[in-house]
Design a protein around this motif. Structure first.
Motif, short mmCIF file in Angstrom:
data_model
loop_
_atom_site.label_atom_id
_atom_site.label_comp_id
_atom_site.label_asym_id
_atom_site.label_seq_id
_atom_site.Cartn_x
_atom_site.Cartn_y
_atom_site.Cartn_z
N GLN A 116 0.83 -1.21 0.00
CA GLN A 116 0.00 0.00 0.00
C GLN A 116 0.86 1.26 0.00
N LEU A 117 1.93 1.24 0.81
CA LEU A 117 2.82 2.40 0.85
C LEU A 117 3.50 2.63 -0.49
N ILE A 118 3.93 1.56 -1.11
CA ILE A 118 4.62 1.68 -2.40
C ILE A 118 3.64 2.07 -3.51
N TYR A 119 2.47 1.46 -3.51
CA TYR A 119 1.47 1.79 -4.54
C TYR A 119 0.99 3.23 -4.40
N ARG A 120 0.84 3.69 -3.15
CA ARG A 120 0.42 5.08 -2.96
C ARG A 120 1.48 6.04 -3.50
N HIS A 121 2.74 5.65 -3.37
CA HIS A 121 3.81 6.48 -3.94
C HIS A 121 3.73 6.47 -5.46
N LEU A 122 3.46 5.32 -6.06
CA LEU A 122 3.30 5.26 -7.52
C LEU A 122 2.12 6.14 -7.95
N ALA A 123 1.08 6.17 -7.13
CA ALA A 123 -0.06 7.04 -7.43
C ALA A 123 0.36 8.51 -7.38
N TRP A 124 1.22 8.85 -6.41
CA TRP A 124 1.72 10.22 -6.33
C TRP A 124 2.49 10.59 -7.59
N VAL A 125 3.38 9.73 -8.03
CA VAL A 125 4.15 9.99 -9.25
C VAL A 125 3.19 10.21 -10.42
N THR A 126 2.16 9.39 -10.51
CA THR A 126 1.18 9.50 -11.59
C THR A 126 0.43 10.82 -11.53
N CYS A 127 -0.05 11.18 -10.34
CA CYS A 127 -0.80 12.44 -10.19
C CYS A 127 0.08 13.64 -10.53
N LEU A 128 1.30 13.63 -10.05
CA LEU A 128 2.20 14.75 -10.34
C LEU A 128 2.41 14.87 -11.85
N ARG A 129 2.62 13.75 -12.50
CA ARG A 129 2.83 13.77 -13.95
C ARG A 129 1.63 14.37 -14.67
N TYR A 130 0.45 13.97 -14.29
CA TYR A 130 -0.77 14.49 -14.94
C TYR A 130 -0.94 15.98 -14.64
N GLN A 131 -0.64 16.40 -13.42
CA GLN A 131 -0.76 17.82 -13.08
C GLN A 131 0.21 18.68 -13.88
N LEU A 132 1.39 18.16 -14.14
CA LEU A 132 2.39 18.92 -14.89
C LEU A 132 2.06 18.99 -16.38
N ARG A 133 1.19 18.12 -16.86
CA ARG A 133 0.78 18.13 -18.27
C ARG A 133 -0.40 19.07 -18.54
N VAL A 134 -1.02 19.60 -17.49
CA VAL A 134 -2.17 20.48 -17.69
C VAL A 134 -1.71 21.72 -18.47
N PRO A 135 -2.35 22.04 -19.62
CA PRO A 135 -1.88 23.17 -20.43
C PRO A 135 -2.01 24.50 -19.70
N LYS A 136 -1.04 25.38 -19.95
CA LYS A 136 -1.06 26.74 -19.43
C LYS A 136 -1.18 27.72 -20.60
N GLU A 137 -1.69 28.91 -20.29
CA GLU A 137 -1.97 29.90 -21.33
C GLU A 137 -0.72 30.28 -22.11
N TRP A 138 0.44 30.32 -21.44
CA TRP A 138 1.66 30.79 -22.09
C TRP A 138 2.41 29.69 -22.84
N GLU A 139 1.96 28.46 -22.74
CA GLU A 139 2.68 27.36 -23.38
C GLU A 139 2.45 27.36 -24.89
N ASN A 140 3.29 26.60 -25.59
CA ASN A 140 3.33 26.71 -27.06
C ASN A 140 2.87 25.46 -27.79
N LEU A 141 2.32 24.48 -27.07
CA LEU A 141 1.99 23.21 -27.69
C LEU A 141 0.88 23.33 -28.73
N ASP A 142 0.03 24.37 -28.60
CA ASP A 142 -1.09 24.50 -29.54
C ASP A 142 -0.72 25.26 -30.81
N LYS A 143 0.51 25.75 -30.91
CA LYS A 143 0.92 26.44 -32.14
C LYS A 143 0.97 25.45 -33.28
N ASN A 144 0.67 25.92 -34.50
CA ASN A 144 0.45 25.00 -35.60
C ASN A 144 1.63 24.08 -35.87
#
Length: 339
Positions: A116-144
């Motif tokens: 449980q302790l190890i899996y919860r840590h894997l969940a933390w890594v996953t959540c952090l990764r998803y949070q860091l992928r959330v687009p921001k207004e100043w980012e450039n990924l949507d440029k053609n």
């Protein structure tokens, strides 16, 4: 992260082809007017243009150094996350026992707690990764040109839901609780601390080991905070904006400065202004774009930190510590791009 030996010339030309067409038009119009209508007054001495070009080169160099530092710091942070994760796996396995407890716990229960302790840590890594992928207004990924290049690779976090990723790692009640929170990664570490507190009460770990594991949780929070700082604080807009303005000012002036230089070589040499203006403009603008696509190392560009691949490495290592079988395969690069 690009894993090939180098980008091919074809890839670079396709990526910059729209810019090349713009530079061709910018160079052709004044050159044609100068040559066909004999408007000699259009020329600008090369010296002031060269001075502007020198200033622009310094600005581009400054920006590229700064954006590279952002990217390299992000990579170092995720390197520390990998190392801290392995440390957490070791401590979860070795520090949790009934040696100091009046309560005797069977091996199966201890393995469940460690898991449980190890899996919860894997969940933390996953959540952090998803949070860091959330687009921001100043980012450039949507440029053609970036959106077009995205067809060559897959951004794992955009293709799979967070809930589906967390479901195998958390119990149903905790999963519902975490999904109800805004900063899910933060709450998972808080849950880890609560779990450690409960284990200490039960005597399944002693004071020293409890303090060591809590200290490791503080390191985890530190890694998360450093990642969030890079994600949530853009490369200063005043530098990015004015730098781009100065680059375009230089590009617009280049043909006017080159026309006279080529005209002195002979009447027909003035047409050489077009290819050389295009070449100079392409070099300066492409250098500016290199800095631009390096600004945000978590947005999902082909030069990003390979968070999904690093997360999979952590998952393989920690599951292996639990002696699990059928471990997942490392994530492979697609078209030399590892995400």
């Amino acid at each position: 992260m690009y894993t090939g030996k180098s980008f091919s010339l074809k890839e670079v030309l396709i990526w910059t082809r729209r810019d090349i067409l713009k530079f061709l038009v910018i160079a052709t119009i004044p050159t044609a007017i100068y040559a066909l209508l004999d408007w000699k007054w259009m020329v600008i001495p090369w010296l002031p243009v060269a001075l502007i070009g020198t200033a622009v080169a310094f600005l581009i160099g400054f920006k590229n150094n700064a954006t590279y530092d952002r990217m390299w710091e992000a990579r170092k942070i995720w390197g520390m996350i990998v190392n801290t994760s392995r440390s957490w796996g070791i401590m979860s396995k070795d520090f949790i026992s009934d040696l100091h407890s009046e309560e005797k716990v069977d091996a199966k229960t201890l393995i469940k707690i460690q898991t449980q302790l190890i899996y919860r840590h894997l969940a933390w890594v996953t959540c952090l990764r998803y949070q860091l992928r959330v687009p921001k207004e100043w980012e450039n990924l949507d440029k053609n040109y970036n959106a077009e290049y995205r067809k060559k690779y897959v951004i794992h976090e955009f293709e799979n839901s967070l809930e589906a990723e967390l479901k195998p790692l958390l119990e149903a009640a905790e999963l519902r609780y975490i999904l109800s929170k805004k900063n899910r990664a933060t709450q998972l570490i808080a849950n880890q601390s609560k779990a450690l507190k409960e284990l200490r009460k039960r005597g399944l770990t002693d004071d020293f080991r409890h303090m060591e594991m809590e200290a490791l949780l503080l390191d985890v929070y530190s890694h998360q905070g450093k990642s969030e700082r890079i994600k949530n604080f853009p490369y200063p807009r005043q530098f990015a904006t004015l730098n781009l303005f100065f680059v375009w000012l230089f590009i617009l002036l280049v043909p006017f400065g080159l026309m006279k230089e080529f005209d002195v070589l002979g009447a027909n040499f003035v047409w050489m202004t077009i290819p050389f203006s295009l070449l100079v403009s392409w070099v300066f603008h492409t250098m500016e774009k290199i800095g631009e696509i390096t600004e945000n190392p978590f947005e999902g560009s082909p030069n990003d930190i390979p968070m999904a691949a690093l997360s999979r490495t952590i998952e393989i290592d920690l599951r292996d510590m639990l002696d699990e079988e059928n471990l997942p395969e490392p994530i492979a690069a697609t078209n030399h791009i590892l995400m």
